[in-house]
Design a protein around this motif. Structure first.
Motif, PDB file in Angstrom:
ATOM      1  N   MET A   1      -0.769 -14.213   3.891  1.00 16.07           N
ATOM      2  CA  MET A   1      -0.929 -12.866   4.451  1.00 16.07           C
ATOM      3  C   MET A   1      -1.229 -11.859   3.334  1.00 16.07           C
ATOM      4  N   PHE A   2      -2.065 -10.904   3.676  1.00 11.39           N
ATOM      5  CA  PHE A   2      -2.454  -9.856   2.743  1.00 11.39           C
ATOM      6  C   PHE A   2      -1.810  -8.552   3.199  1.00 11.39           C
ATOM      7  N   VAL A   3      -1.174  -7.849   2.290  1.00 11.80           N
ATOM      8  CA  VAL A   3      -0.532  -6.566   2.583  1.00 11.80           C
ATOM      9  C   VAL A   3      -1.245  -5.482   1.788  1.00 11.80           C
ATOM     10  N   LEU A   4      -1.825  -4.502   2.475  1.00 10.14           N
ATOM     11  CA  LEU A   4      -2.496  -3.386   1.810  1.00 10.14           C
ATOM     12  C   LEU A   4      -1.756  -2.099   2.128  1.00 10.14           C
ATOM     13  N   VAL A   5      -1.232  -1.469   1.093  1.00  9.62           N
ATOM     14  CA  VAL A   5      -0.478  -0.227   1.231  1.00  9.62           C
ATOM     15  C   VAL A   5      -1.413   0.951   0.966  1.00  9.62           C
ATOM     16  N   ASN A   6      -1.684   1.728   2.005  1.00  7.14           N
ATOM     17  CA  ASN A   6      -2.557   2.893   1.901  1.00  7.14           C
ATOM     18  C   ASN A   6      -1.699   4.123   1.637  1.00  7.14           C
ATOM     19  N   LEU A   7      -1.870   4.727   0.480  1.00  7.91           N
ATOM     20  CA  LEU A   7      -1.059   5.902   0.135  1.00  7.91           C
ATOM     21  C   LEU A   7      -1.603   7.197   0.734  1.00  7.91           C
ATOM     22  N   GLY A  29       5.172 -13.937  -4.295  1.00 11.82           N
ATOM     23  CA  GLY A  29       3.961 -14.738  -4.136  1.00 11.82           C
ATOM     24  C   GLY A  29       3.045 -14.229  -3.041  1.00 11.82           C
ATOM     25  N   VAL A  30       3.357 -13.065  -2.470  1.00 14.70           N
ATOM     26  CA  VAL A  30       2.548 -12.469  -1.407  1.00 14.70           C
ATOM     27  C   VAL A  30       1.518 -11.531  -2.030  1.00 14.70           C
ATOM     28  N   ARG A  31       0.296 -11.597  -1.548  1.00 15.79           N
ATOM     29  CA  ARG A  31      -0.763 -10.721  -2.050  1.00 15.79           C
ATOM     30  C   ARG A  31      -0.538  -9.300  -1.528  1.00 15.79           C
ATOM     31  N   ILE A  32      -0.309  -8.374  -2.442  1.00 15.15           N
ATOM     32  CA  ILE A  32      -0.070  -6.971  -2.092  1.00 15.15           C
ATOM     33  C   ILE A  32      -1.027  -6.096  -2.890  1.00 15.15           C
ATOM     34  N   ALA A  33      -1.677  -5.167  -2.216  1.00 12.41           N
ATOM     35  CA  ALA A  33      -2.589  -4.231  -2.872  1.00 12.41           C
ATOM     36  C   ALA A  33      -2.208  -2.808  -2.505  1.00 12.41           C
ATOM     37  N   TRP A  52      -7.280  -0.843  -4.325  1.00 10.27           N
ATOM     38  CA  TRP A  52      -8.356  -0.611  -3.365  1.00 10.27           C
ATOM     39  C   TRP A  52      -8.654   0.869  -3.236  1.00 10.27           C
ATOM     40  N   ALA A  53      -9.918   1.205  -3.053  1.00  6.10           N
ATOM     41  CA  ALA A  53     -10.314   2.571  -2.731  1.00  6.10           C
ATOM     42  C   ALA A  53     -10.056   2.815  -1.248  1.00  6.10           C
TER      43      ALA A  53
END
Length: 215
Positions: A1-7, A29-33, A52-53
């Motif tokens: 699973m991919f976790v993307l945190v948008n600020l 070990g989790v993909r976090i951006a 990420w932009a």
């Protein structure tokens, strides 16, 4: 699973959250951006977290004052970009142009959509992933995977019908490990979240709780 945190444009400590996200990613070990404001891309990228932009404009080098140039985002350290977030909507032609710009800059892409029909249309444009985010649930306390699981399942089906190589993520109201687990069970390959981490009193605890089911 991919976790993307948008600020988003929250009054958040972008570097502090990015550092925490990198540490939790390494520990679990989790993909976090993390997706910060454009002006903070380089500072966030310097923490070593996947960066990420929040948006890139459908333009090339030239007379485009105020635009977010994909190449500039990449030079600042961005690995990918959101496109067509519900708070930064684009016309279909401009989504296509932004995808072209991201491809030139070698940025990974996620196109956001409101519903399964839009997910199918977005998948046809060839992004790396699409994300379904019902606007009425964004920023709320109930996740899309809990409030209306059919939307997630239908979004996965819509993308697969067009291009099964396009991953589907879900967003809106995601804040807990239970939400992440539910999203995965519905077929999502990842989640987008914002206030659950950016506005949390303890971002580390929020992220740790989020990824706990995957650890």
């Amino acid at each position: 699973m991919f976790v993307l945190v948008n600020l988003k444009a929250y009054a958040a400590d972008a570097v502090g959250i990015a550092t925490t996200a990198r540490e939790v990613s390494e520990e679990s070990g989790v993909r976090i951006a993390v997706a910060p404001q454009a002006a903070r891309l380089a500072a966030v990228a310097d923490t070593g977290v996947e960066t990420w932009a929040q948006h890139v404009s459908p333009v090339e080098h030239g007379s485009h004052t105020g635009s977010t140039l994909a190449e500039a985002a990449a030079m600042a350290g961005a690995d990918g970009t959101l496109i067509n977030h519900s708070e930064r909507r684009l016309r279909l032609a401009d989504i296509d142009g932004a995808l072209d710009a991201a491809e030139r800059a070698e940025l990974e892409t996620i196109v956001c959509a409101n519903n399964p029909a839009q997910v199918g249309a977005a998948a046809a444009l060839g992004p790396d992933a699409v994300a379904v985010e019902p606007p009425e649930l964004i920023g709320g306390d109930v996740s899309v995977s809990q409030a209306d699981p059919d939307i997630v399942e239908d979004a996965v089906a819509a993308a697969e019908a067009v291009d099964d190589s396009v991953d589907v993520l879900c967003g809106a109201g995601i804040s807990s490990g239970e939400d992440l687990d539910a999203a995965g069970e519905l077929g999502a390959e990842g989640v987008l979240l914002a206030s659950g981490v950016a506005k949390a009193d303890d971002p580390r605890a929020a992220l740790a709780d989020l990824v706990e089911p995957l650890s």
